[in-house]
Scaffold this motif. Structure first.
Motif, PDB file in Angstrom:
ATOM      1  N   LYS A 113       0.373  -0.426  -2.856  1.00 42.57           N
ATOM      2  CA  LYS A 113       1.494   0.107  -2.084  1.00 42.57           C
ATOM      3  C   LYS A 113       2.664   0.522  -2.966  1.00 42.57           C
ATOM      4  O   LYS A 113       3.618   1.127  -2.470  1.00 42.57           O
ATOM      5  CB  LYS A 113       1.956  -0.915  -1.047  1.00 42.57           C
ATOM      6  CG  LYS A 113       0.902  -1.240   0.010  1.00 42.57           C
ATOM      7  CD  LYS A 113       1.435  -2.247   1.014  1.00 42.57           C
ATOM      8  CE  LYS A 113       0.389  -2.580   2.065  1.00 42.57           C
ATOM      9  NZ  LYS A 113       0.889  -3.575   3.051  1.00 42.57           N
ATOM     10  N   GLY A 114       2.621   0.169  -4.243  1.00 45.77           N
ATOM     11  CA  GLY A 114       3.677   0.565  -5.149  1.00 45.77           C
ATOM     12  C   GLY A 114       4.879  -0.359  -5.085  1.00 45.77           C
ATOM     13  O   GLY A 114       4.748  -1.556  -4.847  1.00 45.77           O
ATOM     14  N   PRO A 143      -0.246  -0.291  -9.462  1.00 48.34           N
ATOM     15  CA  PRO A 143      -1.574  -0.920  -9.545  1.00 48.34           C
ATOM     16  C   PRO A 143      -2.373  -0.708  -8.265  1.00 48.34           C
ATOM     17  O   PRO A 143      -1.815  -0.527  -7.179  1.00 48.34           O
ATOM     18  CB  PRO A 143      -1.246  -2.396  -9.767  1.00 48.34           C
ATOM     19  CG  PRO A 143       0.101  -2.569  -9.151  1.00 48.34           C
ATOM     20  CD  PRO A 143       0.842  -1.292  -9.384  1.00 48.34           C
ATOM     21  N   PRO A 144      -3.724  -0.777  -8.376  1.00 48.04           N
ATOM     22  CA  PRO A 144      -4.585  -0.606  -7.204  1.00 48.04           C
ATOM     23  C   PRO A 144      -4.631  -1.865  -6.354  1.00 48.04           C
ATOM     24  O   PRO A 144      -4.284  -2.961  -6.817  1.00 48.04           O
ATOM     25  CB  PRO A 144      -5.951  -0.315  -7.825  1.00 48.04           C
ATOM     26  CG  PRO A 144      -5.925  -1.087  -9.124  1.00 48.04           C
ATOM     27  CD  PRO A 144      -4.508  -0.980  -9.614  1.00 48.04           C
ATOM     28  N   ALA A 150     -13.407   1.943 -14.645  1.00 49.29           N
ATOM     29  CA  ALA A 150     -12.927   3.016 -15.517  1.00 49.29           C
ATOM     30  C   ALA A 150     -13.417   4.365 -15.000  1.00 49.29           C
ATOM     31  O   ALA A 150     -14.570   4.520 -14.609  1.00 49.29           O
ATOM     32  CB  ALA A 150     -13.413   2.789 -16.939  1.00 49.29           C
ATOM     33  N   GLY A 151     -12.518   5.337 -14.992  1.00 49.23           N
ATOM     34  CA  GLY A 151     -12.835   6.672 -14.510  1.00 49.23           C
ATOM     35  C   GLY A 151     -12.567   6.873 -13.032  1.00 49.23           C
ATOM     36  O   GLY A 151     -12.622   8.003 -12.542  1.00 49.23           O
ATOM     37  N   LYS A 152     -12.242   5.797 -12.306  1.00 54.10           N
ATOM     38  CA  LYS A 152     -12.016   5.891 -10.864  1.00 54.10           C
ATOM     39  C   LYS A 152     -10.537   6.117 -10.553  1.00 54.10           C
ATOM     40  O   LYS A 152      -9.658   5.892 -11.376  1.00 54.10           O
ATOM     41  CB  LYS A 152     -12.509   4.624 -10.161  1.00 54.10           C
ATOM     42  CG  LYS A 152     -14.012   4.397 -10.293  1.00 54.10           C
ATOM     43  CD  LYS A 152     -14.816   5.533  -9.678  1.00 54.10           C
ATOM     44  CE  LYS A 152     -16.305   5.274  -9.752  1.00 54.10           C
ATOM     45  NZ  LYS A 152     -17.101   6.373  -9.141  1.00 54.10           N
ATOM     46  N   THR A 153     -10.277   6.550  -9.333  1.00 53.40           N
ATOM     47  CA  THR A 153      -8.919   6.894  -8.911  1.00 53.40           C
ATOM     48  C   THR A 153      -8.512   6.114  -7.662  1.00 53.40           C
ATOM     49  O   THR A 153      -9.363   5.561  -6.957  1.00 53.40           O
ATOM     50  CB  THR A 153      -8.808   8.398  -8.621  1.00 53.40           C
ATOM     51  OG1 THR A 153      -9.651   8.721  -7.505  1.00 53.40           O
ATOM     52  CG2 THR A 153      -9.247   9.223  -9.823  1.00 53.40           C
ATOM     53  N   TRP A 154      -7.224   6.069  -7.401  1.00 46.18           N
ATOM     54  CA  TRP A 154      -6.692   5.511  -6.163  1.00 46.18           C
ATOM     55  C   TRP A 154      -5.376   6.218  -5.862  1.00 46.18           C
ATOM     56  O   TRP A 154      -4.764   6.813  -6.738  1.00 46.18           O
ATOM     57  CB  TRP A 154      -6.500   3.997  -6.252  1.00 46.18           C
ATOM     58  CG  TRP A 154      -5.488   3.532  -7.258  1.00 46.18           C
ATOM     59  CD1 TRP A 154      -4.186   3.172  -7.046  1.00 46.18           C
ATOM     60  CD2 TRP A 154      -5.708   3.367  -8.669  1.00 46.18           C
ATOM     61  NE1 TRP A 154      -3.576   2.802  -8.211  1.00 46.18           N
ATOM     62  CE2 TRP A 154      -4.493   2.903  -9.228  1.00 46.18           C
ATOM     63  CE3 TRP A 154      -6.806   3.555  -9.522  1.00 46.18           C
ATOM     64  CZ2 TRP A 154      -4.335   2.641 -10.590  1.00 46.18           C
ATOM     65  CZ3 TRP A 154      -6.660   3.300 -10.872  1.00 46.18           C
ATOM     66  CH2 TRP A 154      -5.437   2.848 -11.396  1.00 46.18           C
ATOM     67  N   GLU A 155      -4.953   6.157  -4.616  1.00 43.08           N
ATOM     68  CA  GLU A 155      -3.726   6.842  -4.208  1.00 43.08           C
ATOM     69  C   GLU A 155      -2.762   5.853  -3.583  1.00 43.08           C
ATOM     70  O   GLU A 155      -3.163   4.960  -2.833  1.00 43.08           O
ATOM     71  CB  GLU A 155      -4.034   7.972  -3.222  1.00 43.08           C
ATOM     72  CG  GLU A 155      -2.842   8.876  -2.956  1.00 43.08           C
ATOM     73  CD  GLU A 155      -3.223  10.136  -2.194  1.00 43.08           C
ATOM     74  OE1 GLU A 155      -2.388  11.061  -2.157  1.00 43.08           O
ATOM     75  OE2 GLU A 155      -4.330  10.194  -1.647  1.00 43.08           O
ATOM     76  N   VAL A 156      -1.493   5.990  -3.915  1.00 43.85           N
ATOM     77  CA  VAL A 156      -0.440   5.152  -3.354  1.00 43.85           C
ATOM     78  C   VAL A 156       0.551   6.055  -2.641  1.00 43.85           C
ATOM     79  O   VAL A 156       1.190   6.911  -3.265  1.00 43.85           O
ATOM     80  CB  VAL A 156       0.255   4.322  -4.454  1.00 43.85           C
ATOM     81  CG1 VAL A 156       1.440   3.552  -3.868  1.00 43.85           C
ATOM     82  CG2 VAL A 156      -0.732   3.359  -5.106  1.00 43.85           C
ATOM     83  N   LYS A 157       0.663   5.866  -1.333  1.00 44.68           N
ATOM     84  CA  LYS A 157       1.565   6.670  -0.515  1.00 44.68           C
ATOM     85  C   LYS A 157       2.672   5.783   0.044  1.00 44.68           C
ATOM     86  O   LYS A 157       2.600   4.568   0.001  1.00 44.68           O
ATOM     87  CB  LYS A 157       0.805   7.309   0.657  1.00 44.68           C
ATOM     88  CG  LYS A 157      -0.375   8.174   0.253  1.00 44.68           C
ATOM     89  CD  LYS A 157      -1.080   8.690   1.499  1.00 44.68           C
ATOM     90  CE  LYS A 157      -2.284   9.543   1.163  1.00 44.68           C
ATOM     91  NZ  LYS A 157      -2.985  10.015   2.389  1.00 44.68           N
ATOM     92  N   GLY A 158       3.677   6.425   0.593  1.00 44.92           N
ATOM     93  CA  GLY A 158       4.679   5.701   1.366  1.00 44.92           C
ATOM     94  C   GLY A 158       5.747   4.987   0.571  1.00 44.92           C
ATOM     95  O   GLY A 158       6.503   4.198   1.133  1.00 44.92           O
ATOM     96  N   GLN A 159       5.852   5.241  -0.745  1.00 46.65           N
ATOM     97  CA  GLN A 159       6.961   4.665  -1.494  1.00 46.65           C
ATOM     98  C   GLN A 159       8.232   5.456  -1.151  1.00 46.65           C
ATOM     99  O   GLN A 159       8.286   6.670  -1.367  1.00 46.65           O
ATOM    100  CB  GLN A 159       6.697   4.740  -2.995  1.00 46.65           C
ATOM    101  CG  GLN A 159       5.497   3.934  -3.462  1.00 46.65           C
ATOM    102  CD  GLN A 159       5.315   4.046  -4.966  1.00 46.65           C
ATOM    103  OE1 GLN A 159       5.843   3.254  -5.729  1.00 46.65           O
ATOM    104  NE2 GLN A 159       4.557   5.044  -5.384  1.00 46.65           N
ATOM    105  N   THR A 160       9.219   4.772  -0.627  1.00 49.78           N
ATOM    106  CA  THR A 160      10.469   5.420  -0.233  1.00 49.78           C
ATOM    107  C   THR A 160      11.634   4.677  -0.857  1.00 49.78           C
ATOM    108  O   THR A 160      11.694   3.451  -0.807  1.00 49.78           O
ATOM    109  CB  THR A 160      10.617   5.434   1.302  1.00 49.78           C
ATOM    110  OG1 THR A 160       9.575   6.237   1.867  1.00 49.78           O
ATOM    111  CG2 THR A 160      11.960   6.014   1.716  1.00 49.78           C
TER     112      THR A 160
END
Length: 252
Positions: A113-114, A143-144, A150-160
């Motif tokens: 979530k950041g 962080p996830p 290794a080589g994988k991705t993740w997305e973190v949204k909603g940081q305000t």
């Protein structure tokens, strides 16, 4: 099996009183429609101590140990330094920062979530904004939520974040590679208007992007050093600001 474990990046864990200390160099250039431009280098040592850790989220008690700013801020020359217990020295003391510098602020890091940041940061963040506040903890790349290979991705949204008129931050992160206990992470950053349940009064219209990198000690589960960049446009009322910023930090 050991190789597989070495190539997994796990969410960080903290215990009460664990400390993070980041030595940050923040270079900011702002072109403002009112003619009060800024072009300064801010050197800042930030200490964070774990206050509470539960449910994958850690709240830190943060504060500035030392700060120096040199260059032009809002159209005027500054060359001033502040230290905990020593106060201001030099020319161009920045009015309005004393309470934030003396009392510090709260900051929460949540895996997947950041970061979020408390109101105690507002005065500092409004006058000397950092557009990827996670870098103040050493987490320029958030962080996830679960272990990532290794080589994988993740997305973190909603940081305000409410400072600097309010803005939202989204990160598309990647665990690039690992060498021994060292992991390399990166993220594409996207800046937009702050999205909150309670609207921020007079919030800015924000648009921009950036990039972040992080060297991470996967054995200790702690950041080592990293960087973050941002290029964005903030429009608020009749004021428009074009901002470029680079943050570099090293953990102590």
């Amino acid at each position: 099996m050991l190789l597989a474990l070495a190539l997994q990046l796990a969410p960080p864990t903290f215990q009460k009183f664990d400390r993070l200390q980041a030595a940050c160099v923040i270079k900011t250039e702002i072109k403002s429609s009112n003619g009060r431009d800024s072009n300064y280098t801010l050197t800042m040592d930030v200490a964070a101590e774990t206050e509470k850790a539960e449910g994958g989220a850690t709240t830190f008690d943060c504060g500035v140990a030392a700060l120096r700013i040199e260059g032009t801020l809002d159209g005027r020359k500054v060359d001033a330094a502040w230290s905990k217990g020593g106060g201001w020295k030099g020319d161009g003391k920045i009015a309005g920062l004393d309470r934030a510098l003396e009392k510090g602020w709260k900051m929460t890091l949540a895996a997947g979530k950041g970061t979020s940041i408390g109101d105690g940061y507002l005065e500092l963040g409004d006058l000397l904004p950092v557009f990827n506040p996670g870098a103040l903890l050493g987490y320029s790349v958030p962080p996830p939520a679960t272990p990532v290979a290794a080589g994988k991705t993740w997305e973190v949204k909603g940081q305000t974040f409410p400072h600097a008129g309010g803005f939202g931050l989204r990160a598309a992160a990647t665990f690039d590679f690992a060498e021994g206990d060292s992991a390399r992470l990166s993220a594409r950053l996207t800046f937009g208007k702050a999205e909150t349940e309670i609207p921020i009064e007079g919030a800015s219209n924000v648009k921009g992007d950036g990039y972040a990198s992080l060297a991470y000690d996967s054995k200790k589960g702690r950041p080592v050093k990293g960087a973050s960049s941002a290029k964005l446009v903030l429009s608020q009322g009749g004021l428009k600001r074009e901002i470029s910023q680079v943050v570099e930090f090293e953990m102590r």
